[in-house]
Design a protein around this motif. Structure first.
Motif, PDB file in Angstrom:
ATOM      1  N   GLN A  19      46.022  34.072  -3.287  1.00  0.00           N
ATOM      2  CA  GLN A  19      46.622  34.625  -4.496  1.00  0.00           C
ATOM      3  C   GLN A  19      47.874  35.448  -4.202  1.00  0.00           C
ATOM      4  O   GLN A  19      48.046  35.969  -3.104  1.00  0.00           O
ATOM      5  CB  GLN A  19      45.611  35.519  -5.219  1.00  0.00           C
ATOM      6  N   GLU A  21      50.058  38.541  -6.298  1.00  0.00           N
ATOM      7  CA  GLU A  21      50.161  39.440  -7.447  1.00  0.00           C
ATOM      8  C   GLU A  21      51.394  40.325  -7.277  1.00  0.00           C
ATOM      9  O   GLU A  21      51.689  40.784  -6.170  1.00  0.00           O
ATOM     10  CB  GLU A  21      48.913  40.336  -7.559  1.00  0.00           C
ATOM     11  N   TYR A  30      49.136  39.905  -1.683  1.00  0.00           N
ATOM     12  CA  TYR A  30      48.718  38.512  -1.504  1.00  0.00           C
ATOM     13  C   TYR A  30      47.497  38.466  -0.598  1.00  0.00           C
ATOM     14  O   TYR A  30      47.227  39.398   0.164  1.00  0.00           O
ATOM     15  CB  TYR A  30      49.855  37.645  -0.954  1.00  0.00           C
ATOM     16  N   THR A  31      46.760  37.378  -0.710  1.00  0.00           N
ATOM     17  CA  THR A  31      45.608  37.189   0.163  1.00  0.00           C
ATOM     18  C   THR A  31      45.995  36.220   1.270  1.00  0.00           C
ATOM     19  O   THR A  31      46.509  35.132   1.005  1.00  0.00           O
ATOM     20  CB  THR A  31      44.390  36.661  -0.607  1.00  0.00           C
ATOM     21  N   GLU A  76      38.775  37.141  -4.332  1.00  0.00           N
ATOM     22  CA  GLU A  76      39.658  37.084  -5.505  1.00  0.00           C
ATOM     23  C   GLU A  76      40.113  38.496  -5.861  1.00  0.00           C
ATOM     24  O   GLU A  76      39.371  39.456  -5.672  1.00  0.00           O
ATOM     25  CB  GLU A  76      38.924  36.455  -6.689  1.00  0.00           C
ATOM     26  N   ALA A  78      42.360  40.730  -9.023  1.00  0.00           N
ATOM     27  CA  ALA A  78      43.012  40.731 -10.333  1.00  0.00           C
ATOM     28  C   ALA A  78      43.574  42.118 -10.579  1.00  0.00           C
ATOM     29  O   ALA A  78      42.918  43.125 -10.298  1.00  0.00           O
ATOM     30  CB  ALA A  78      42.020  40.353 -11.431  1.00  0.00           C
TER      31      ALA A  78
END
Length: 203
Positions: A19, A21, A30-31, A76, A78
């Motif tokens: 991900q 963001e 980020y991952t 994850e 958010a």
């Protein structure tokens, strides 16, 4: 036009990423996924297994080019609409755990008294969200869709222009289509069904 002037090379190494963001104009999250696979393959090559893969959550400060690893085992992440809070789904020893922290901040290692933080105690320090202690809303989708079906048709009958209803048996149309409710498997199919009913009115 002018794309080259509006792009910016992010100062991170080529690697497998999950991900991304954006917190502010100059801060990214980020991952980073474990080594393996093609880092340039892109999202199109992502499988369901990769979508659930855990990695490291990394903060990038574009102004300084500095990268900071915030936590490991992130499945994850958010970020809230105001970019103030991040909710992180973690893989902790095979168990999925939800934690919430200040967005972009590294979780604290100790409390204000320099004591060890209990990761199993819900609260601001551990970030643990107690899902078991919260209200769970169970929805029977088929009953919900049936209610939506009948309410939508009743609203149509109440608001449609009288000239459209001349020679039209609204109840007969409803009865003709209602058996198809048993074949509806998602909201989109319900909307398609209602659209077919609307077409009977010439709408």
């Amino acid at each position: 036009e002018g794309l080259a002037r509006r792009t910016y090379a992010v100062p991170v190494p080529a690697r497998r990423m999950g991900q991304l963001e954006v917190l502010y104009d100059d801060v990214l999250l980020y991952t980073a996924l474990p080594d393996g696979g093609d880092p340039t393959a892109g999202a199109a090559a992502e499988t369901d297994a990769e979508a659930e893969e855990a990695g490291a959550l990394i903060r990038v400060d574009l102004a300084s080019g500095r990268s900071t690893t915030l936590m490991e085992g992130v499945v994850e992440v958010a970020v809230s609409a105001d970019a103030g809070t991040m909710c992180v789904l973690l893989d902790e020893g095979g168990e999925r755990v939800l934690r919430a922290f200040e967005a972009g901040a590294k979780p604290p290692d100790e409390d204000e008294d320099e004591g060890e933080i209990d990761p199993d105690r819900p609260g601001d320090l551990s970030g643990l969200v107690d899902l078991d202690g919260r209200v769970v809303l169970e929805v029977d989708l088929r009953r919900e869709w049936a209610q939506m079906f009948h309410e939508a048709w009743a609203a149509t009958e109440a608001k449609v222009h009288p000239s459209v209803l001349e020679g039209v048996d609204m109840a007969a149309i409803r009865e003709a289509y209602s058996p198809l409710l048993g074949r509806v498997n998602c909201l989109h199919e319900l909307l398609d069904l209602l659209g077919e009913m609307q077409a009977e009115l010439g709408a």
